[in-house]
Design a protein around this motif. Structure first.
Motif, mmCIF file in Angstrom:
data_model
loop_
_atom_site.group_PDB
_atom_site.id
_atom_site.type_symbol
_atom_site.label_atom_id
_atom_site.label_comp_id
_atom_site.label_asym_id
_atom_site.label_seq_id
_atom_site.Cartn_x
_atom_site.Cartn_y
_atom_site.Cartn_z
ATOM 1 N N GLY A 67 0.771 -1.224 0.000
ATOM 2 C CA GLY A 67 0.000 0.000 0.000
ATOM 3 C C GLY A 67 0.809 1.284 0.000
ATOM 4 N N ASN A 68 0.094 2.394 -0.211
ATOM 5 C CA ASN A 68 0.691 3.723 -0.343
ATOM 6 C C ASN A 68 1.761 3.720 -1.430
ATOM 7 N N THR A 69 1.458 3.051 -2.538
ATOM 8 C CA THR A 69 2.390 3.033 -3.671
ATOM 9 C C THR A 69 2.247 4.280 -4.527
ATOM 10 N N LEU A 70 1.238 5.090 -4.236
ATOM 11 C CA LEU A 70 1.077 6.390 -4.871
ATOM 12 C C LEU A 70 1.142 7.458 -3.789
ATOM 13 N N ASP A 71 1.927 8.492 -4.016
ATOM 14 C CA ASP A 71 2.010 9.597 -3.073
ATOM 15 C C ASP A 71 1.123 10.736 -3.586
ATOM 16 N N VAL A 72 -0.191 10.573 -3.364
ATOM 17 C CA VAL A 72 -1.143 11.528 -3.935
ATOM 18 C C VAL A 72 -2.330 11.661 -2.986
ATOM 19 N N GLU A 73 -2.856 12.865 -2.869
ATOM 20 C CA GLU A 73 -4.119 13.093 -2.173
ATOM 21 C C GLU A 73 -5.177 13.353 -3.238
ATOM 22 N N ALA A 74 -5.836 12.291 -3.646
ATOM 23 C CA ALA A 74 -6.739 12.357 -4.800
ATOM 24 C C ALA A 74 -8.070 13.014 -4.434
ATOM 25 N N ASP A 75 -8.438 14.024 -5.205
ATOM 26 C CA ASP A 75 -9.764 14.627 -5.055
ATOM 27 C C ASP A 75 -10.815 13.869 -5.861
ATOM 28 N N ASP A 76 -10.359 13.180 -6.921
ATOM 29 C CA ASP A 76 -11.278 12.411 -7.759
ATOM 30 C C ASP A 76 -10.489 11.293 -8.446
ATOM 31 N N VAL A 102 3.979 -11.108 -8.132
ATOM 32 C CA VAL A 102 3.707 -9.818 -7.492
ATOM 33 C C VAL A 102 2.288 -9.818 -6.952
ATOM 34 N N MET A 103 2.161 -9.454 -5.674
ATOM 35 C CA MET A 103 0.862 -9.263 -5.047
ATOM 36 C C MET A 103 0.807 -7.833 -4.520
ATOM 37 N N SER A 104 -0.397 -7.306 -4.350
ATOM 38 C CA SER A 104 -0.497 -5.918 -3.904
ATOM 39 C C SER A 104 -1.805 -5.684 -3.171
ATOM 40 N N VAL A 105 -1.752 -4.704 -2.275
ATOM 41 C CA VAL A 105 -2.949 -4.243 -1.569
ATOM 42 C C VAL A 105 -2.808 -2.741 -1.414
ATOM 43 N N TRP A 106 -3.913 -2.084 -1.202
ATOM 44 C CA TRP A 106 -3.873 -0.627 -1.063
ATOM 45 C C TRP A 106 -3.801 -0.200 0.394
ATOM 46 N N ASN A 107 -3.494 1.077 0.587
ATOM 47 C CA ASN A 107 -3.586 1.732 1.874
ATOM 48 C C ASN A 107 -4.168 3.125 1.629
ATOM 49 N N LYS A 108 -3.920 4.053 2.480
ATOM 50 C CA LYS A 108 -4.637 5.327 2.422
ATOM 51 C C LYS A 108 -4.459 6.069 1.102
ATOM 52 N N THR A 109 -3.216 6.280 0.664
ATOM 53 C CA THR A 109 -3.000 7.184 -0.468
ATOM 54 C C THR A 109 -3.322 6.564 -1.817
ATOM 55 N N ASP A 110 -3.383 5.241 -1.922
ATOM 56 C CA ASP A 110 -3.786 4.630 -3.189
ATOM 57 C C ASP A 110 -5.197 4.054 -3.127
ATOM 58 N N TYR A 111 -5.958 4.484 -2.117
ATOM 59 C CA TYR A 111 -7.366 4.086 -1.998
ATOM 60 C C TYR A 111 -8.300 5.295 -1.835
ATOM 61 N N SER A 112 -7.852 6.297 -1.102
ATOM 62 C CA SER A 112 -8.732 7.395 -0.700
ATOM 63 C C SER A 112 -9.127 8.283 -1.874
ATOM 64 N N ARG A 162 5.391 -25.738 1.677
ATOM 65 C CA ARG A 162 4.329 -24.801 1.304
ATOM 66 C C ARG A 162 4.419 -23.515 2.117
ATOM 67 N N VAL A 163 4.387 -22.393 1.420
ATOM 68 C CA VAL A 163 4.356 -21.076 2.067
ATOM 69 C C VAL A 163 3.059 -20.384 1.651
ATOM 70 N N GLN A 164 2.224 -20.116 2.621
ATOM 71 C CA GLN A 164 0.961 -19.431 2.368
ATOM 72 C C GLN A 164 1.160 -17.925 2.594
ATOM 73 N N VAL A 165 0.810 -17.132 1.603
ATOM 74 C CA VAL A 165 0.893 -15.679 1.697
ATOM 75 C C VAL A 165 -0.534 -15.134 1.723
ATOM 76 N N ILE A 166 -0.901 -14.523 2.851
ATOM 77 C CA ILE A 166 -2.248 -13.971 3.043
ATOM 78 C C ILE A 166 -2.126 -12.455 3.128
ATOM 79 N N VAL A 167 -2.813 -11.760 2.237
ATOM 80 C CA VAL A 167 -2.778 -10.297 2.209
ATOM 81 C C VAL A 167 -4.155 -9.768 2.617
ATOM 82 N N LEU A 168 -4.204 -9.047 3.732
ATOM 83 C CA LEU A 168 -5.461 -8.523 4.251
ATOM 84 C C LEU A 168 -5.795 -7.171 3.629
ATOM 85 N N ASP A 169 -7.091 -6.887 3.535
ATOM 86 C CA ASP A 169 -7.581 -5.597 3.053
ATOM 87 C C ASP A 169 -8.142 -4.829 4.248
#
Length: 357
Positions: A67-76, A102-112, A162-169
């Motif tokens: 997450g926070n892979t974008l450094d932006v405060e998006a208005d739209d 590659v796996m990915s999840v969002w956080n504040k700046t790439d979701y808001s 076996r390696v289980q990778v769990i990514v929470l939202d």
């Protein structure tokens, strides 16, 4: 004379071929003797991301963007789309996709959108569609329709490796964190141990659907489980965004883990501009370890105090890695790494230490 030379060189040629074959087999065997999962977060998408040279050279089996892979405060949505267009110009992440899953999840700046950072985001479906498109999730992926957002679980390798990778939202069903009053915020600005938020004691992070999903994932067979969250699980309730600011959810996670006692569990988290190791004894019957990655290229913050921290915090940490070494007694090596991929600190655990009593 010529035929004698041929006869004399045949054993040598045979040895060279045999030696090359053995080297090839040894290399193949060595490649299967470990599984590496690397992860990072917090990135200025418009600036050079120097860590990719080191990450791509190491070729982890899995790399997770927390997450926070974008450094932006998006208005739209246009603001988000413009940011992704800039991010896509960089070569390093594209090369990463060729050599690693590659796996990915969002956080504040790439979701808001317009300050809506959780379940109240009025454009969250549009955000999800573009996020999954950008990260090349198949058009038929169930993530496009999940009621609990983009949480994902994948098992890499076969039994007994076996390696289980769990990514929470932690955004899709998240309630808001309110900031403290204006005067208190000004006071806290000069105290690295205190952040701007106050706890949301009844608030949700995952939502009931994701909790049910998580319980199902934790009961699937695997030797090692890496549970990844965009925000720290083991952190003090000090005003910075973390699970401790949602005490109902933190207690629920404890209850789930204490009930199921999944073996081989390690936490990997983001949302901090420093790296650290943490552990706690009250989640499982064995110590629960957490690796905080640090920032990919956003610089650093002064580390706050934490009762969970093991050792020191590293402002120069750029990503974290968990490597499982498959030998007779498997080991896990947890590392914090700098921009050149050099280990800043590490912890070595035997898999036998991470088993329920």
């Amino acid at each position: 004379m010529r035929s004698c030379r041929l006869l004399n060189t045949q054993p040598m040629i045979t040895q060279l071929i045999l030696g090359a074959s053995l080297l090839f087999l040894a290399a193949a065997s060595q490649a299967q003797q470990s599984t590496r999962v690397a992860f990072g977060c917090c990135m200025d998408h418009s600036s050079r991301q120097e860590i990719w040279d080191a990450v791509n050279h190491a070729q982890p089996e899995v790399f997770v963007f927390l997450g926070n892979t974008l450094d932006v405060e998006a208005d739209d949505m246009d603001d988000l789309l413009d940011a992704y267009e800039v991010f896509n110009r960089f070569r390093g992440p594209r090369v990463l996709r060729r050599g690693s899953a590659v796996m990915s999840v969002w956080n504040k700046t790439d979701y808001s959108i317009d300050g809506h950072a959780g379940k109240t985001n009025p454009q969250r479906y549009a955000v999800r569609n573009h996020f999954l498109t950008f990260w090349r999730e198949p058009a038929t992926s169930e993530l496009l329709f999940q009621e609990h957002g983009i949480a994902k679980s994948v098992i890499f390798g076969n039994e007994p490796q076996r390696v289980q990778v769990i990514v929470l939202d932690g955004r899709w069903n998240r309630d808001e964190l309110e900031q403290v009053g204006w005067m208190e915020r000004q006071t806290r600005r000069f105290n690295a141990d205190l952040g701007p938020y106050q706890p949301n004691r009844a608030g949700d992070l995952l939502g009931d659907k994701q909790w049910q999903w998580l319980k199902e994932q934790l009961q699937k067979p695997a030797e090692v489980r890496i549970l990844l969250s965009a925000t720290p699980v083991l952190a003090p309730a000090n005003g910075y965004d973390s699970w401790s600011m949602f005490p109902k959810e933190q207690d629920r996670l404890k209850s789930v883990l204490q009930e199921l006692q999944p073996s081989g569990l390690i936490l990997g988290v983001g949302d901090r501009l420093f790296g650290e190791f943490s552990n706690a004894d009250d989640y499982l019957s064995y110590p629960l370890w957490q690796v905080t990655a640090g920032s990919i290229n956003l610089g650093s913050d002064t580390p706050y105090s934490s009762v969970y921290r093991d050792g020191q915090a590293y402002e120069e940490s750029r990503y974290g890695q968990i490597e499982v070494i498959w030998k007779e007694q498997p080991e896990l090596v947890l590392t914090l790494r700098d921009v050149d991929g050099r280990p800043l600190d590490s912890r070595r655990l035997t898999l036998s230490e991470l088993q329920a009593n």
